[in-house]
Motif scaffolding. Structure first.
Motif, mmCIF file in Angstrom:
data_model
loop_
_atom_site.group_PDB
_atom_site.id
_atom_site.type_symbol
_atom_site.label_atom_id
_atom_site.label_comp_id
_atom_site.label_asym_id
_atom_site.label_seq_id
_atom_site.Cartn_x
_atom_site.Cartn_y
_atom_site.Cartn_z
ATOM 1 N N PHE A 162 0.822 -1.212 0.000
ATOM 2 C CA PHE A 162 0.000 0.000 0.000
ATOM 3 C C PHE A 162 0.856 1.261 0.000
ATOM 4 O O PHE A 162 0.405 2.307 -0.484
ATOM 5 C CB PHE A 162 -0.973 -0.023 1.181
ATOM 6 C CG PHE A 162 -2.205 -0.837 0.906
ATOM 7 C CD1 PHE A 162 -3.319 -0.260 0.317
ATOM 8 C CD2 PHE A 162 -2.235 -2.190 1.203
ATOM 9 C CE1 PHE A 162 -4.448 -1.008 0.034
ATOM 10 C CE2 PHE A 162 -3.356 -2.952 0.921
ATOM 11 C CZ PHE A 162 -4.477 -2.363 0.338
ATOM 12 N N TYR B 2 3.545 1.435 -1.801
ATOM 13 C CA TYR B 2 3.814 1.522 -3.245
ATOM 14 C C TYR B 2 2.607 2.092 -3.973
ATOM 15 O O TYR B 2 2.749 2.941 -4.855
ATOM 16 C CB TYR B 2 4.165 0.144 -3.785
ATOM 17 C CG TYR B 2 4.651 0.134 -5.227
ATOM 18 C CD1 TYR B 2 6.001 0.193 -5.523
ATOM 19 C CD2 TYR B 2 3.749 0.071 -6.283
ATOM 20 C CE1 TYR B 2 6.456 0.175 -6.834
ATOM 21 C CE2 TYR B 2 4.185 0.059 -7.603
ATOM 22 C CZ TYR B 2 5.531 0.104 -7.869
ATOM 23 O OH TYR B 2 5.971 0.097 -9.180
ATOM 24 N N ARG B 3 1.405 1.640 -3.588
ATOM 25 C CA ARG B 3 0.205 2.162 -4.257
ATOM 26 C C ARG B 3 0.048 3.649 -4.010
ATOM 27 O O ARG B 3 -0.381 4.392 -4.893
ATOM 28 C CB ARG B 3 -1.043 1.404 -3.782
ATOM 29 C CG ARG B 3 -2.259 1.692 -4.655
ATOM 30 C CD ARG B 3 -3.503 1.001 -4.191
ATOM 31 N NE ARG B 3 -4.056 1.604 -2.991
ATOM 32 C CZ ARG B 3 -5.286 1.371 -2.540
ATOM 33 N NH1 ARG B 3 -6.077 0.525 -3.193
ATOM 34 N NH2 ARG B 3 -5.724 1.937 -1.440
ATOM 35 N N ASN C 240 -0.226 6.333 -6.917
ATOM 36 C CA ASN C 240 -1.321 7.292 -7.072
ATOM 37 C C ASN C 240 -0.827 8.735 -7.134
ATOM 38 O O ASN C 240 -1.412 9.571 -7.823
ATOM 39 C CB ASN C 240 -2.319 7.140 -5.923
ATOM 40 C CG ASN C 240 -3.115 5.854 -6.002
ATOM 41 O OD1 ASN C 240 -3.249 5.272 -7.073
ATOM 42 N ND2 ASN C 240 -3.646 5.396 -4.877
ATOM 43 N N PHE D 65 -3.214 -2.305 -9.145
ATOM 44 C CA PHE D 65 -4.094 -2.543 -7.999
ATOM 45 C C PHE D 65 -5.566 -2.390 -8.402
ATOM 46 O O PHE D 65 -5.885 -1.781 -9.424
ATOM 47 C CB PHE D 65 -3.773 -1.557 -6.870
ATOM 48 C CG PHE D 65 -2.386 -1.719 -6.296
ATOM 49 C CD1 PHE D 65 -2.138 -2.633 -5.283
ATOM 50 C CD2 PHE D 65 -1.332 -0.942 -6.758
ATOM 51 C CE1 PHE D 65 -0.862 -2.777 -4.756
ATOM 52 C CE2 PHE D 65 -0.055 -1.078 -6.235
ATOM 53 C CZ PHE D 65 0.176 -2.001 -5.219
ATOM 54 N N ASN D 66 -6.446 -2.932 -7.546
ATOM 55 C CA ASN D 66 -7.904 -2.779 -7.705
ATOM 56 C C ASN D 66 -8.366 -3.255 -9.080
ATOM 57 O O ASN D 66 -9.242 -2.631 -9.694
ATOM 58 C CB ASN D 66 -8.338 -1.306 -7.522
ATOM 59 C CG ASN D 66 -7.453 -0.520 -6.577
ATOM 60 O OD1 ASN D 66 -7.081 -1.021 -5.526
ATOM 61 N ND2 ASN D 66 -7.112 0.700 -6.946
ATOM 62 N N ASP E 183 -10.127 3.003 -6.550
ATOM 63 C CA ASP E 183 -9.588 2.895 -5.192
ATOM 64 C C ASP E 183 -10.199 1.699 -4.483
ATOM 65 O O ASP E 183 -11.276 1.219 -4.851
ATOM 66 C CB ASP E 183 -9.888 4.178 -4.401
ATOM 67 C CG ASP E 183 -9.088 4.263 -3.115
ATOM 68 O OD1 ASP E 183 -8.050 3.579 -3.024
ATOM 69 O OD2 ASP E 183 -9.500 5.000 -2.199
ATOM 70 N N ALA F 18 -7.999 -4.481 -3.371
ATOM 71 C CA ALA F 18 -6.731 -3.988 -3.911
ATOM 72 C C ALA F 18 -5.937 -5.143 -4.520
ATOM 73 O O ALA F 18 -5.358 -5.021 -5.600
ATOM 74 C CB ALA F 18 -5.920 -3.297 -2.833
ATOM 75 N N LEU G 241 7.156 -3.754 -8.609
ATOM 76 C CA LEU G 241 6.418 -3.713 -7.347
ATOM 77 C C LEU G 241 6.967 -4.739 -6.363
ATOM 78 O O LEU G 241 7.139 -4.439 -5.170
ATOM 79 C CB LEU G 241 4.934 -3.982 -7.632
ATOM 80 C CG LEU G 241 4.051 -4.374 -6.446
ATOM 81 C CD1 LEU G 241 3.921 -3.210 -5.478
ATOM 82 C CD2 LEU G 241 2.669 -4.819 -6.923
#
Length: 785
Positions: free
Chosen positions: A280, A282-283, A287, A312-313, A330, A415, A484
């Motif tokens: 998260f 990294y996310r 973003n 993600f997502n 998200d 996610a 990632l």
């Protein structure tokens, strides 16, 4: 059920005394903070889109241009050559402004148009500069004056401090090769695989195609290349991945492994806590576009970042004719699977990301939960592992309403997916080689029902603290996920770390609401479909033969001293190993990226060439060393040239694939294209490069080495080979094939690869003493939990 009640913001009942209204302040607070977090993300995205939209300029440069133009007006000069006056004449609100105000507004409008024109010019210049690829074909260490000037110009026009997507608008479109060049290179690539009669027949088919139908198909492809930013990628995603009706498990999905020699903690929940938190982080950087744009190593040349958007997502949704890739903006939770149950694990509380220790606490709650799975729930994930059409029908029939739809939506919108596995994996026990093979098979297919193969990626945490990752292939290629994975492994071990007991660092809020168990109502006929999908998947999984080994006798350091490309060296070793294994040559696939271009994905390097086959025959036939070295150099040069051509858009396989798609749209048959597209890739290879070398200190911590990843065999009678070159002294190999083919054996082929590597290095440096051929040598490890 306390967490379920807390999720309701308000409740009301009608009584004789009136309406009884009950508000949940905690739920309302969560809704408010969730909204704030959502708006913050929208503002960040808007700001980044402005910054990216004007790159390589900056928003502040607009103010500089405006001030410069206004300053010239006060010196009574007119840099606009009368345009400011023209704008002033046609201002729609000129009657309500003073003359001076009109002049200022007109100057600002002119400055803005001039600024936008400068941005457009800079981006166009950068796009033209990035279309230059002759530098790639120059001899290593000898840069021409043209290339030196080009490098300087690229630096000038590249701007400063780019965001992740800053270069997207400046990347060139993928060029379309000519029919003549593609057909010529194709015939050259199949020559070593055919006898004279077969080759003559294929030559006639190719000539007939080139002179007739080929030009018509190519004309349509030209229109697409002019209209679309990439004439391949959308069709490649749809027809190669999403329209495939066979299981994606083994056939399409791939995996990545944990550190080879080190397990940072033996506590399963602690490992999950640190790495989920790192995912998260990294996310968040993704973003905010704070991740640096990827570049070709050692250069200033950017690579396309379009594939990063769907990390993600994201999930792959089954359909009867074609699947679709769905992406949500998200998601504040992951879905975890443990002992047949599915849990929704929120990683945000009151608008903040939970600490690693808090995530560990929540994961441990799942591990300690004694509740049994619902009827039919335990093996539900097998639907994603079997054939796609039965899964699509079952999804429509049994998961389109009610509690099943809500639970399925929860999984698909997560996610990513988490599996808390009860098994222990990794290099361990009395037979570390066999344990690595089991580890690879576990990551590739598991028990066939304990992964959600449709998710963009699933992370597996084993009972002994080992982990790994399984990824769906349609949304992106392996280097994107590898970036990632490298970040997560490094952040987990070197930044977050663990305390002396092996737990995550920090404190925990024990009042956190428990992870929510998902509910299902599985009908008997749905259970029957789950069983059928599991049977298909299990048969496929049981048929996979895997062999993973680390080659430590030498690595790229020694190969480079021989003035040889490590990748080309390994490809020649694979050709030699295959020939010795099967006494013939085969069509060989080596993946090459085309991310120098916008929305680029991959191209094929056909590694089996006339030059490589001549060298292999000479070496295996006992020719003189000088002859073999000469042929080897010619084969290396050919391979390097093919690789560069593939990277620069001059490959042949994606062009032929798109021509075939056009022929299907037009409803015409081409014997040539039909035969080309039906040829099996009996040797499918791919290198997994370490992209963020700076994250790992292999000198002081040589034990922190990832084993890379692998994939299943592409052909039923062929091999899949993935290799990872780590540092100067290690090459990891992942070899797959099928037990059902009597002519393939992963361990036998692995032995042939080892022998081929030694034979090649001995040929290049005959005076050097052969290194000790220890099958599994291991460095001194400081800490191996």
């Amino acid at each position: 059920m306390a967490e379920a009640h807390q999720a309701v913001a308000f409740q009301f009942t009608v009584t004789p005394e009136g309406i009884d209204l009950q508000l949940s302040h905690q739920a309302l607070t969560e809704i408010y903070l969730s909204g704030v977090r959502s708006w913050k993300k929208r503002i960040i995205r808007l700001k980044n889109s402005v910054i990216t939209g004007v790159y390589p300029a900056s928003p502040s440069s607009w103010l500089f241009v405006v001030i410069a133009i206004l300053a010239t007006m006060y010196t009574r000069s007119d840099p606009s050559m009368g345009l400011i006056a023209k704008i002033q004449e046609h201002l729609p609100v000129s009657q309500s402004m003073s003359t001076q105000c009109q002049a200022v507004v007109s100057a600002v409008l002119f400055s803005t148009m001039l600024w936008l024109l400068l941005i457009f010019t800079m981006r166009l210049c950068l796009k033209q500069l990035l279309s230059y690829h002759r530098w790639m074909f120059e001899q290593h260490g000898k840069m021409s004056n043209t290339t030196k000037v080009w490098v300087a110009l690229v630096r000038i026009f590249s701007g400063r401090k780019p965001l992740l997507y800053s270069y997207q608008g400046s990347l060139p479109n993928l060029p379309l090769p000519t029919i003549k060049d593609t057909v010529k290179r194709y015939l050259e690539s199949v020559r070593p695989l055919m006898d004279d009669t077969q080759y003559e027949r294929m030559t006639k088919l190719a000539a007939e195609f080139e002179s007739s139908l080929g030009n018509r198909l190519h004309w349509y492809l030209k229109l697409k290349a002019l209209w679309a930013s990439n004439y391949v990628s959308d069709w490649w995603e749809e027809y190669v991945y999403l329209r495939g009706r066979s299981p994606i498990m083994v056939n399409s999905n791939y995996y990545g492994m944990d550190f080879l020699y080190v397990t940072p903690t033996p506590i399963q929940s602690a490992r999950a806590g640190n790495s989920i938190h790192a995912f998260f982080l990294y996310r968040r950087k993704l973003n905010k576009e704070e991740i640096k744009p990827s570049r070709i190593p050692g250069t200033v040349i950017p690579l396309c970042a379009a594939q990063c958007e769907r990390i993600f997502n994201t999930t792959r949704t089954p359909g009867e004719e074609t699947d679709t890739v769905q992406h949500w903006q998200d998601s504040d939770y992951v879905v975890a699977y443990h002992r047949g149950r599915y849990f929704r694990l929120r990683v945000y509380q009151a608008g903040r990301l939970l600490s690693p220790r808090e995530i560990e606490f929540q994961v441990q709650r799942i591990l300690d939960d004694p509740s049994p799975p619902s009827k039919g729930e335990a093996k539900l994930g097998a639907l994603t592992a079997g054939d796609r059409i039965p899964w699509a029908k079952a999804r429509t029939k049994y998961f389109s309403s009610g509690v099943n739809k809500r639970s399925l939506d929860c999984i698909e919108r997560a996610a990513f997916f988490v599996t808390l596995d009860d098994d222990e994996q990794g290099m361990m026990g009395d037979d570390p080689a066999a344990s690595l093979d089991r580890y690879a098979k576990s990551l590739l297919h598991g028990k066939c029902y304990d992964r959600w193969f449709d998710k963009s990626f699933s992370v597996v945490y084993y009972k002994n603290g080992k982990n790994g990752i399984n990824a769906e292939h349609s949304w992106a290629d392996a280097p994107v996920l590898a970036h990632l994975w490298e970040y997560t492994l490094a952040t987990d071990s070197f930044q977050l770390g663990y305390n002396a007991e092996g737990h995550c660092k920090g404190d925990v809020d024990s009042s956190l609401p428990r992870p929510q168990k998902l509910n299902w109502e599985i009908l008997p006929e749905c259970e029957e479909q789950i069983s059928q999908s599991l049977a298909v998947a299990q048969a496929l999984a049981d048929d996979v033969d895997f062999h993973v080994f680390s080659f430590r006798d030498f690595g790229k350091g020694k190969v480079k001293k021989c003035r040889v490309s490590p990748d080309a060296f390994i490809q020649m070793a694979l050709q030699l190993a295959y020939y010795r294994d099967r006494r013939t040559f085969c069509l060989t696939y080596e993946a090459s990226m085309t991310r120098l271009f916008r929305e680029g994905r991959t191209e094929t390097v056909r590694s089996c060439t006339n030059e490589s086959s001549a060298f292999v025959r000479a070496l295996d036939g006992g020719e003189a060393a000088d002859v073999c070295r000469r042929l080897f150099r010619a084969a290396l040069d050919k391979h390097q040239n093919l690789y560069r051509m593939a990277m620069t858009g001059a490959g042949i396989d994606r062009h032929l694939f798109c021509l075939y798609v056009v022929s299907k749209y037009l409803g015409v048959e081409s014997p040539f294209l039909k035969e080309v597209l039906s040829e099996p890739w009996r040797l499918s290879t791919s290198q997994t490069p370490v992209q963020q070398v700076e994250l790992f200190d292999l000198v002081n911590h040589p034990e922190y080495i990832s084993c890379g990843g692998g994939f299943g065999p592409v052909a039923d009678d062929g091999y899949g080979v993935s290799y990872c070159i780590v540092g100067d002294n290690l090459i990891n190999f992942h070899i797959s094939c099928k037990h059902s083919c009597p002519d393939t054996d992963a361990h036998k082929f692995g032995a042939q690869i080892r022998k081929a590597l030694h034979d090649l290095i001995q040929m290049l440096s005959p005076n050097q003493k052969e290194p000790n051929k220890t099958e599994e040598s291991r460095p001194e490890v400081k800490k191996d939990l």
